[in-house]
Design a protein around this motif. Sequence first.
Motif, short mmCIF file in Angstrom:
data_model
loop_
_atom_site.label_atom_id
_atom_site.label_comp_id
_atom_site.label_asym_id
_atom_site.label_seq_id
_atom_site.Cartn_x
_atom_site.Cartn_y
_atom_site.Cartn_z
N THR A 177 -0.61 22.58 -27.57
CA THR A 177 -0.90 23.75 -26.75
C THR A 177 0.17 24.33 -26.18
OG1 THR A 177 -2.94 22.50 -26.22
CG2 THR A 177 -2.38 23.99 -24.51
N ASN A 184 -4.04 12.29 -26.97
CA ASN A 184 -3.78 13.44 -25.89
C ASN A 184 -2.41 14.22 -25.91
OD1 ASN A 184 -6.42 12.91 -25.16
ND2 ASN A 184 -6.01 11.38 -23.51
N ALA A 185 -1.36 13.30 -26.18
CA ALA A 185 0.00 14.09 -26.16
C ALA A 185 0.02 14.86 -27.30
CB ALA A 185 0.96 12.87 -26.07
N GLY A 234 -1.56 18.03 -26.32
CA GLY A 234 -0.88 18.82 -25.26
C GLY A 234 0.53 19.70 -25.84
#
Length: 224
Positions: free
Chosen positions: A208, A201-202, A205
């Motif tokens: 992104t 997830n990191a 992110g």
Amino acid sequence: MTWKLQAITGEFTGQEIIVDHDLLVGRGQDADLVLQAAEVSRKHAALVLKDDQLWVQDLNSSNGTFVNDLRIEQDVQLQEGDIVQFAGLKFSVLAPAQQNQDLPEQNQNLPEIEVEPVTETTEQQVLKTPAQEMNDAGMPSLTERATETSVSREGMPQSVGVPKPAPIPEGVDVKVQAEPEPTPIEPPVTRVEQEKEQQKNASVGLMTVITIVILAILAWVFFK
């Protein structure tokens, strides 16, 4: 036979003295029945058993021995309910219970109880096995049923009727409860998998954010 004397007066009032052998009555310590009274002589009287009968004898006492308020001079046979008195101390005579000699005659008057003897027929009825009871009821024996049933070459019985199930009574709703479907149980997530998921997830992110920054720079250059 055991006689008794029940004290009416004196220190033994209400108590019963058992007389099952000859007793010496007096104030002296060598007496069998010690009466602690000044008017009683040291050797006052004697209680003697003769042929299961109780007799009282005065031993030349100072204040005398009495039976039913009469002073005695010689041996006197005592009876049930007599009052024997040593000086001023009175005792009631209790005779032993008489054995009932008419008991055999009474037993003859008792009703007789008839006990039914156990015959061979009764024993056979008691010891009958379930197979014997089936035979008595008209059921064929195992041997007879084995003879009537035909057997194949493989030894399997043939033409054996299968019993039908009992009919269901009217008005009885028979429902078969379906088995509940099993609920899948997800395996628990381990701590390593949690760490990997957080790192993933990191990373997403971060990518992104980098993409947004690049797009912002390009837009700024384009519109400048």
